[in-house]
Design a protein around this motif. Structure first.
Motif, short mmCIF file in Angstrom:
data_model
loop_
_atom_site.label_atom_id
_atom_site.label_comp_id
_atom_site.label_asym_id
_atom_site.label_seq_id
_atom_site.Cartn_x
_atom_site.Cartn_y
_atom_site.Cartn_z
N VAL A 240 0.83 -1.21 0.00
CA VAL A 240 0.00 0.00 0.00
C VAL A 240 0.87 1.25 0.00
O VAL A 240 0.59 2.23 -0.71
CB VAL A 240 -0.96 -0.01 1.20
N ARG B 162 1.00 4.15 -2.83
CA ARG B 162 0.85 5.56 -2.44
C ARG B 162 1.97 6.40 -3.04
O ARG B 162 1.74 7.49 -3.58
CB ARG B 162 0.86 5.64 -0.91
N VAL C 270 -7.80 9.07 0.47
CA VAL C 270 -7.85 7.74 -0.15
C VAL C 270 -6.80 6.83 0.48
O VAL C 270 -7.12 5.83 1.13
CB VAL C 270 -7.67 7.85 -1.67
N PHE C 271 -5.53 7.19 0.29
CA PHE C 271 -4.47 6.30 0.74
C PHE C 271 -4.32 6.30 2.26
O PHE C 271 -3.97 5.26 2.85
CB PHE C 271 -3.14 6.68 0.09
N VAL D 193 -6.96 3.88 3.83
CA VAL D 193 -6.64 2.50 3.45
C VAL D 193 -5.43 1.99 4.23
O VAL D 193 -5.43 0.87 4.76
CB VAL D 193 -6.38 2.41 1.93
N GLN D 194 -4.41 2.82 4.35
CA GLN D 194 -3.21 2.40 5.08
C GLN D 194 -3.51 2.21 6.57
O GLN D 194 -3.02 1.25 7.19
CB GLN D 194 -2.10 3.42 4.89
N ARG E 268 -6.39 1.33 7.89
CA ARG E 268 -7.17 0.11 8.05
C ARG E 268 -6.30 -1.14 7.93
O ARG E 268 -6.47 -2.10 8.69
CB ARG E 268 -8.28 0.08 6.99
N VAL E 269 -5.37 -1.12 6.99
CA VAL E 269 -4.48 -2.27 6.84
C VAL E 269 -3.61 -2.44 8.08
O VAL E 269 -3.40 -3.57 8.57
CB VAL E 269 -3.61 -2.10 5.57
#
Length: 302
Positions: free
Chosen positions: A219, A223, A281-282, A285-286, A288-289
């Motif tokens: 990810v 990014r 966006v990124f 996502v990062q 959550r990961v």
């Protein structure tokens, strides 16, 4: 037979059941209080995320306004004048379509870069005879400025949209592949051996062990690839002299006019798009990961 007398209670004492109910009510918050507490916690988290960025923007705008008021730069317009340029460009119908065209090109170029860069990183990690010659070349290519790639693309493909896409690919693919390779190299060998013991070998090991373990790094590589691709796209649209609409064309029109206001207005839009994609966006996502793996995000560490 004498009746057993119960111990005397104070006159103002509540019944036993009522006392337990009252104590429970004092211990348990009401539904409205709980909702208000959750809303307050969300607002505090939002302020912690947005506050530093807003403070930095206010500081930059304040310094900008001070420089304009003191007359330290005769060509620097006031922030309000740049906002008026933005409004005029939007009303004239040049800013909106240019923004949409640039975003569309960058999304298409980023998708192609991810489709090429992620398998390339896997290939470099898997086969040493491919890694030895290609990995240093990709690292060196990653440091190459996008302005150098534009003449190559224009000579090969002419002043067309294909040349712009080629610049985006050449700018983003090395970054994605190098980041994926680094993420895969950092996977603990114990996980790979455990997967092989349970039968996850070959493609199954890559799918069920290697990629999930390296997902935070993948990810981060995507990014970084987006940032490289966005900068390369703006450079290509500005330098390729293509007749295609885009933010680069808006920026070039401001340059040709000789006025700094339109140039700064276009630069602010380009910067705003980068910030929105990074944080909207990124960033989620990062986070959550990382949370799925029990790791705190950078802004949640103490």
């Amino acid at each position: 037979m004498h009746a057993v007398e119960s111990p005397a209670r104070p006159a103002n004492a509540l019944p036993t059941g009522a006392g337990r109910t009252a104590a429970r009510r004092t211990r348990e918050p009401s539904g409205g209080g709980l909702r208000r507490g959750l809303a307050g916690a969300r607002l505090r988290r939002l302020a912690a995320r947005v506050g530093p960025g807003c403070s930095a923007v206010l500081l930059v705008v304040g310094v900008w306004q001070l420089v304009h008021l003191l007359g330290l730069s005769p060509v620097l317009p006031a922030p309000a004048a740049v906002l008026r340029e933005l409004s005029a460009a939007w009303s004239a119908g040049t800013l909106g379509p240019g923004l949409l065209h640039s975003l569309g090109r960058c999304l298409a170029g980023f998708a192609a870069s991810a489709a090429v860069g992620v398998p390339l990183g896997l290939l470099l990690h898997r086969f040493r005879f491919v890694r030895v010659p290609l990995a240093p070349t990709l690292s060196a290519f990653q440091s190459l400025p996008a302005a150098v790639l534009v003449p190559i693309a224009v000579i090969c493909l002419g002043t067309s949209q294909a040349a712009v896409y080629l610049v985006v690919l050449l700018g983003a693919v090395p970054s994605v592949a190098t980041g994926v390779l680094t993420a895969l190299d950092q996977v603990p060998p114990l996980l790979v051996r455990a997967g092989r013991t349970m039968g996850a070998t070959g493609a199954a090991g890559v799918r069920h062990v290697l990629l999930p373990a390296a997902l935070p790094g993948v990810v981060a590589a995507l990014r970084q690839g987006w940032a490289f691709g966005w900068r390369a796209l703006m450079t290509a649209e500005l330098m390729a002299s293509t007749p295609l609409p885009g933010l680069g064309q808006v920026l070039d029109a401001g340059r040709r006019s000789g006025r700094l206001g339109p140039v700064l207005a276009a630069a602010l839009v380009i910067l705003a798009v980068g910030v929105v994609v990074e944080t909207g966006v990124f960033g989620p996502v990062q986070r959550r990961v990382l949370r799925a793996r029990g790791l705190p995000a950078a802004n949640e560490r103490r």
